[in-house]
Design an enzyme around this catalytic site. Sequence first.
Site, PDB file in Angstrom:
ATOM      1  CE  LYS A 187      56.394   7.551 -34.685  1.00 17.21           C
ATOM      2  NZ  LYS A 187      57.108   8.843 -34.480  1.00 17.21           N
ATOM      3  CB  CYS A 235      47.317  -4.659 -21.011  1.00 19.64           C
ATOM      4  SG  CYS A 235      48.321  -3.239 -20.557  1.00 19.64           S
TER       5      CYS A 235
END
Length: 252
Positions: free
Chosen positions: A16, A80
């Site tokens: 993150k 993806c």
Amino acid sequence: MEGVYIAGVGMTAFGKHPDRSAADLAAEAILGALDDAGVGTMDIEAAWVGHVYQGMAMGQRALGAAGLSGLPITNVENACSSGSTAIFEAAMALRSGAYDMVLAVGVEHLSTKFRGALQPDESDIEAQIGLTMPSVYAMRARRHFEQYGTTPRQLAAIAAKNKFNASLNPLAQFKKPISVDEVLAGPLIAEPLHRDARALEAHADPGGSELDRVEDSLSGGVRTALRAPHRQRLARHHRRQQHPAVHRERVH
């Protein structure tokens, strides 16, 4: 036609990054790829930028943050496979002789888009009733079991191998190896796919570890500088010397 080569690679740390934008992350890895290749921003003639959720003109924002401008930029969305499709398209452009040195970029900043699992598109009825990516891959695994005799233990060995490889990468999010038995001992997500039980325990512990972000979306990526063979670059340089006006028109 001669081959195309990867001249340099750059990568951000996976995890993150709440205080950084997708463009900022991309710029870090782009400059890392250029440094790894031993080239400068002026050597890059075009770029392909793969992403899914970063909105309009992500490629232009990413390259602008890295100090690159005035070159063709193509944004690539292919779920993806967006990053690998960017590499493929960049390689094809080099093989055509159109360019000598290009960038292929893959970037996502998912923690700003989702909390938890990725949400399917509202128009995707099958996904809305449960056919999400874990379900799709679980069905593919079951089909592989049936068609080729693959076993759950063989499938778990892939996860164990990937975890070991991550333990060698300082930029990986999860760096602790896991055994095949530990994979199989984890809870099922969608049979026969398991989840790392240790990751669940770390997520529940406020003190946590590097695994306490297992539910969080990831942001990061890899950027690649691709180049044409030396002979092809010399040929293009010769053409530019013969037709400088044509070359300037194409660039600008």
